[in-house]
Design a protein around this motif. Structure first.
Motif, mmCIF file in Angstrom:
data_model
loop_
_atom_site.group_PDB
_atom_site.id
_atom_site.type_symbol
_atom_site.label_atom_id
_atom_site.label_comp_id
_atom_site.label_asym_id
_atom_site.label_seq_id
_atom_site.Cartn_x
_atom_site.Cartn_y
_atom_site.Cartn_z
ATOM 1 N N PRO A 134 59.201 -13.860 56.166
ATOM 2 C CA PRO A 134 58.499 -15.252 56.646
ATOM 3 C C PRO A 134 58.628 -15.571 58.067
ATOM 4 C CG PRO A 134 60.526 -15.702 55.363
ATOM 5 C CD PRO A 134 60.564 -14.279 55.776
ATOM 6 N N ALA A 135 58.740 -14.174 58.615
ATOM 7 C CA ALA A 135 59.073 -14.914 60.406
ATOM 8 C C ALA A 135 57.562 -13.447 60.850
ATOM 9 C CB ALA A 135 60.047 -13.570 61.023
ATOM 10 N N GLU A 136 57.395 -12.254 59.932
ATOM 11 C CA GLU A 136 55.978 -11.794 59.931
ATOM 12 C C GLU A 136 54.584 -12.496 60.472
ATOM 13 O OE1 GLU A 136 55.247 -9.075 60.519
ATOM 14 O OE2 GLU A 136 57.829 -8.146 60.202
ATOM 15 N N ASP A 137 53.863 -12.670 61.725
ATOM 16 C CA ASP A 137 53.266 -13.610 61.652
ATOM 17 C C ASP A 137 51.565 -12.562 59.984
ATOM 18 O OD1 ASP A 137 49.760 -13.354 62.798
ATOM 19 O OD2 ASP A 137 50.663 -14.902 64.302
ATOM 20 N N PHE A 138 51.044 -13.909 59.717
ATOM 21 C CA PHE A 138 50.067 -13.508 58.650
ATOM 22 C C PHE A 138 49.477 -12.800 58.377
ATOM 23 C CE2 PHE A 138 46.633 -14.144 56.062
ATOM 24 C CZ PHE A 138 47.494 -13.988 54.597
ATOM 25 N N TRP A 139 48.302 -12.796 59.901
ATOM 26 C CA TRP A 139 46.979 -12.436 60.175
ATOM 27 C C TRP A 139 47.329 -10.582 61.258
ATOM 28 C CZ3 TRP A 139 43.311 -13.853 57.343
ATOM 29 C CH2 TRP A 139 43.106 -15.070 56.842
ATOM 30 N N LEU A 140 48.392 -10.819 61.318
ATOM 31 C CA LEU A 140 48.720 -9.386 62.569
ATOM 32 C C LEU A 140 48.833 -8.496 60.737
ATOM 33 C CD1 LEU A 140 50.810 -10.027 65.402
ATOM 34 C CD2 LEU A 140 48.550 -9.054 65.592
ATOM 35 N N VAL A 141 49.334 -8.666 59.985
ATOM 36 C CA VAL A 141 50.185 -7.979 59.118
ATOM 37 C C VAL A 141 47.954 -7.775 58.030
ATOM 38 C CG1 VAL A 141 51.121 -8.080 56.585
ATOM 39 C CG2 VAL A 141 52.567 -9.018 58.757
ATOM 40 N N TRP A 142 47.969 -8.709 58.513
ATOM 41 C CA TRP A 142 46.122 -8.564 57.885
ATOM 42 C C TRP A 142 45.635 -8.200 57.908
ATOM 43 C CZ3 TRP A 142 41.715 -9.324 59.272
ATOM 44 C CH2 TRP A 142 40.726 -9.223 57.909
ATOM 45 N N ARG A 143 45.331 -7.508 58.827
ATOM 46 C CA ARG A 143 44.741 -6.731 60.110
ATOM 47 C C ARG A 143 45.297 -5.009 59.942
ATOM 48 N NH1 ARG A 143 45.557 -6.964 66.693
ATOM 49 N NH2 ARG A 143 47.030 -6.192 66.130
ATOM 50 N N ALA A 144 46.373 -5.113 60.407
ATOM 51 C CA ALA A 144 47.072 -4.145 59.773
ATOM 52 C C ALA A 144 46.701 -3.108 58.599
ATOM 53 C CB ALA A 144 48.691 -4.374 59.906
ATOM 54 N N TRP A 145 46.844 -4.476 57.076
ATOM 55 C CA TRP A 145 46.219 -3.358 56.233
ATOM 56 C C TRP A 145 44.919 -3.735 55.785
ATOM 57 C CZ3 TRP A 145 49.320 -4.714 50.687
ATOM 58 C CH2 TRP A 145 50.997 -4.345 50.810
ATOM 59 N N TYR A 146 44.001 -4.302 56.803
ATOM 60 C CA TYR A 146 42.970 -4.172 56.493
ATOM 61 C C TYR A 146 42.753 -2.763 56.614
ATOM 62 C CZ TYR A 146 37.839 -4.531 56.809
ATOM 63 O OH TYR A 146 36.496 -4.064 57.326
ATOM 64 N N PHE A 147 42.699 -2.085 58.320
ATOM 65 C CA PHE A 147 42.094 -1.482 58.874
ATOM 66 C C PHE A 147 42.414 -0.250 58.981
ATOM 67 C CE2 PHE A 147 40.898 -4.485 62.187
ATOM 68 C CZ PHE A 147 39.532 -4.499 62.379
ATOM 69 N N SER A 148 43.687 -0.597 57.715
ATOM 70 C CA SER A 148 44.097 0.951 57.444
ATOM 71 C C SER A 148 43.794 1.530 56.314
ATOM 72 C CB SER A 148 45.726 0.805 56.531
ATOM 73 O OG SER A 148 46.385 2.023 56.098
ATOM 74 N N ASN A 149 43.442 0.406 55.116
ATOM 75 C CA ASN A 149 42.909 0.769 54.135
ATOM 76 C C ASN A 149 41.166 1.565 54.340
ATOM 77 O OD1 ASN A 149 44.655 0.519 51.839
ATOM 78 N ND2 ASN A 149 45.271 -1.252 52.575
ATOM 79 N N ALA A 150 40.558 -0.273 55.161
ATOM 80 C CA ALA A 150 39.513 0.364 55.409
ATOM 81 C C ALA A 150 38.933 2.109 56.332
ATOM 82 C CB ALA A 150 38.709 -0.593 56.390
ATOM 83 N N LEU A 151 39.991 2.172 57.191
ATOM 84 C CA LEU A 151 39.776 3.966 57.305
ATOM 85 C C LEU A 151 40.084 4.503 56.247
ATOM 86 C CD1 LEU A 151 39.439 5.834 59.822
ATOM 87 C CD2 LEU A 151 41.339 5.310 60.341
ATOM 88 N N THR A 152 40.763 4.468 55.188
ATOM 89 C CA THR A 152 41.046 6.096 54.739
ATOM 90 C C THR A 152 39.647 5.250 53.448
ATOM 91 O OG1 THR A 152 43.269 5.018 54.182
ATOM 92 C CG2 THR A 152 42.852 5.386 52.866
ATOM 93 N N GLY A 153 39.326 4.141 53.261
ATOM 94 C CA GLY A 153 38.141 3.976 52.506
ATOM 95 C C GLY A 153 36.770 5.565 52.694
ATOM 96 N N LEU A 154 36.576 4.875 54.203
ATOM 97 C CA LEU A 154 35.875 6.055 55.335
ATOM 98 C C LEU A 154 35.977 7.293 55.149
ATOM 99 C CD1 LEU A 154 34.938 3.318 57.899
ATOM 100 C CD2 LEU A 154 33.711 4.067 56.325
ATOM 101 N N THR A 155 36.918 7.979 55.261
ATOM 102 C CA THR A 155 37.566 9.313 55.852
ATOM 103 C C THR A 155 37.860 9.927 54.900
ATOM 104 O OG1 THR A 155 38.749 8.403 57.700
ATOM 105 C CG2 THR A 155 39.326 10.344 57.225
ATOM 106 N N LEU A 156 38.510 9.481 53.666
ATOM 107 C CA LEU A 156 39.643 10.324 52.526
ATOM 108 C C LEU A 156 38.667 10.524 51.062
ATOM 109 C CD1 LEU A 156 42.651 9.283 53.318
ATOM 110 C CD2 LEU A 156 41.666 12.158 53.791
ATOM 111 N N LEU A 157 38.119 8.554 50.973
ATOM 112 C CA LEU A 157 37.042 8.781 49.520
ATOM 113 C C LEU A 157 35.897 9.224 49.194
ATOM 114 C CD1 LEU A 157 37.586 6.956 46.982
ATOM 115 C CD2 LEU A 157 36.598 4.738 47.539
ATOM 116 N N PRO A 158 35.466 9.217 50.689
ATOM 117 C CA PRO A 158 33.578 10.295 50.076
ATOM 118 C C PRO A 158 34.561 12.238 49.941
ATOM 119 C CG PRO A 158 33.689 8.722 51.635
ATOM 120 C CD PRO A 158 35.080 9.021 51.871
ATOM 121 N N VAL A 159 35.721 12.378 50.990
ATOM 122 C CA VAL A 159 35.096 13.801 51.045
ATOM 123 C C VAL A 159 35.978 13.569 49.047
ATOM 124 C CG1 VAL A 159 37.240 15.456 51.403
ATOM 125 C CG2 VAL A 159 35.916 13.757 53.300
ATOM 126 N N ILE A 160 37.359 13.260 49.309
ATOM 127 C CA ILE A 160 37.717 13.690 47.446
ATOM 128 C C ILE A 160 36.110 13.605 46.573
ATOM 129 C CG2 ILE A 160 39.105 12.192 46.015
ATOM 130 C CD1 ILE A 160 40.771 11.441 47.662
#
Length: 534
Positions: A151-177
């Protein structure tokens, strides 16, 4: 029986099982790789490869097999490699991962049928679903799971970290595969030594740039924007020369170099503020990937349109050739019918009129005059039919050659329309190919029609000459001329017919005219080889 058939369709085949095993292994090692791709003191992966692996599998597999790959991915990810997280966190996180991949793959297949990176629509659907919507919803679910357990984690900071990690994954690895699996075989078939050399030079350039920018120490005094622009020429080179596949592969190289440098405290993204460096790195890589994919898709789409237009033009030209051939065959048939049937019957009728006229007594002068008039009309009709037969299928062209046929045609044309015609022929004009001779003769006939109907000319100059491997016909009149652009917009087929006849043989027709300046029609047809310009 229907239930048995449904069970057979749902049961995975050997190929599906092997593919699922590969997905499981890739997700297993991808999870550990994602755990390693982190900034110091940051608990969020820069990339999360299992998202790209599972989404690619769902995009390429039939929907009835999705459960197999979802199960394989879950088995591969079901490794609590994060210290301090309970099993409930692992289960809930895996549910979020599955929903994210299902949303991305299902949305792309619903709106676009399949993942396509060779069209602007395909890239737009991919960016909207696999890069924007699915990672955003997945980030929301992941933030809920994290804050539920911490509960001590900041919700929107966690959301930002998850979003940019997966968005970059989709852009970088998914088209190549996806591109590697669907287009590798076709790409290998099109390989040429020149393309291999160009790809090798591009790879060397990209690796060199990555080493120089991301592999060395970074000083605050360095010009950061200038250094980051260095890969741009190579990325554009890859997008323009190798399409979406080259663009995605080159972006993967840049991404790998940037992440490696940042993790090892090298390059411009290494600093004392890990969270800010992580965000800067991800934004940089996303910002160069999106326009790169769009550019590659636009160029590929343009090439597809160009190829389609070339194919359509070729088909139209082939159709025009068949139509002209059919027209000539029909003209020949009609000409033979007129010559062998109608003209002979008229000749026999004229002879019969003459016989009847001689058998009448001299006292029947009125009857003799009437029969004489009918005989002259019959002779005139026979002459018109002979002229029509000659225009439909010039027998003199086959027996006497192009020069004699053109000379006779223009002599008769000048006599009928009271136009002074000057005809000149130069060069060796014997033994010309039949299709070349017929082509120029038909173009000359179209020129005669235009002069007779529109030109109001007094003089016509005709020149036929042979220069090396090409034959040239020029018809010039001193008539009133016309506007070429307006004439081509009308419904007449004369100019179009001349162009098509010459083009079918690799030749060209050039028309020079203007109001009150006369008209010149110049046709050049090759005797061997193509005529590129005249």
């Amino acid at each position: 029986m229907r239930e048995a058939q449904t069970r057979r369709q749902m049961s995975p085949s050997i190929g599906t099982v092997l593919s699922a095993g590969l997905v499981c292994a890739c997700c297993y090692f991808g999870s550990f790789l994602g755990a390693k791709l982190k900034f110091p003191f940051v608990d969020t992966a820069i990339l999360f490869p299992p998202y790209a692996v599972l989404t690619a599998a769902l995009l390429l597999a039939p929907p009835r097999r999705w459960w197999v790959y979802a199960l394989a991915s879950s088995l591969g990810n079901f490794v609590p490699h994060q210290q301090g997280w309970p099993i409930s966190w692992v289960l809930l996180t895996e549910v979020v991962n599955l929903l994210r991949a299902l949303l991305a793959a299902g949305g792309i297949r619903y709106f676009n049928g399949s993942a396509r990176f060779d069209s602007l629509r395909g890239v737009a659907v991919f960016l909207l679903l696999a890069v924007l919507l699915a990672p955003a919803i997945g980030g929301f679910g992941g933030a809920c799971v994290v804050t539920l357990h911490r509960p001590a984690e900041d919700f929107w900071l966690v959301w930002r970290a998850w979003y940019f990690s997966n968005a970059l994954t989709g852009l970088t690895l998914l088209p190549v595969i996806v591109i590697a699996i669907t287009g590798a075989r076709a790409w290998v078939k099109k390989l040429r030594p020149k393309s291999l050399l160009e790809a090798a030079l591009l790879s060397i350039g990209l690796l060199t740039i990555c080493t120089l920018i991301f592999g060395g120490p970074y000083f605050v005094s360095s010009a950061l924007p200038t250094r980051l622009f260095a890969p741009l020429p190579f990325l554009l080179w890859a997008a323009t020369r190798f399409g979406p596949g080259g663009a995605s592969a080159s972006h993967l190289v840049i991404t790998s170099g940037a992440i490696w440098g940042a993790i090892h405290d090298q390059g411009p993204f290494a600093s004392q503020a890990p969270f800010e460096s992580l965000l800067s790195l991800q934004l940089f890589l996303i910002s160069i990937s999106v326009p790169l994919l769009v550019l590659a898709a636009m160029l590929e789409e343009r090439q597809q349109i160009t190829r389609a237009l070339e194919t359509s033009n070729q088909q139209i030209q082939e159709l025009a050739g068949r139509l002209i051939t059919a027209q000539e065959n029909e003209r020949g048939r009609i000409a033979r019918e007129l010559h062998d049937n109608a003209c002979q019957q008229l000749a026999a009728l004229s002879i019969a009129f003459s016989s009847v006229r001689r058998s009448l007594p001299q006292s029947a002068e009125d009857a003799q005059r009437e029969i004489g008039a009918l005989q002259q009309r019959t002779i005139g009709l026979a002459e018109e039919l002979r002229h029509l037969s000659h225009e439909l299928h010039p027998a003199v062209l086959q027996h006497a050659g192009l020069t004699a046929a053109l000379r006779g045609s223009f002599d008769e044309f000048g006599r009928l329309h009271r136009i002074a015609v000057e005809f000149r022929a130069d060069g060796a004009l014997e033994g010309l190919p039949a299709e070349v001779a017929l082509c120029l003769f038909r173009i000359a006939q179209e020129a005669q029609k235009n002069i007779a109907v529109h030109a109001k000319a007094q003089h016509v100059h005709v020149a036929l000459r042979r220069n090396a491997d090409r034959l040239e016909l020029t018809v010039r009149d001193d008539g009133q001329g016309f506007n070429i652009l307006k004439a081509r917009q009308l419904d007449g087929l004369g100019l179009v017919s001349m162009d098509e006849r010459a083009r079918l043989l690799g030749g060209r027709v050039q028309i020079d005219s203007a109001p009150a300046r006369g008209t010149q029609i110049r046709a050049v047809v090759p005797l061997n080889g193509d005529v590129k310009s005249i």
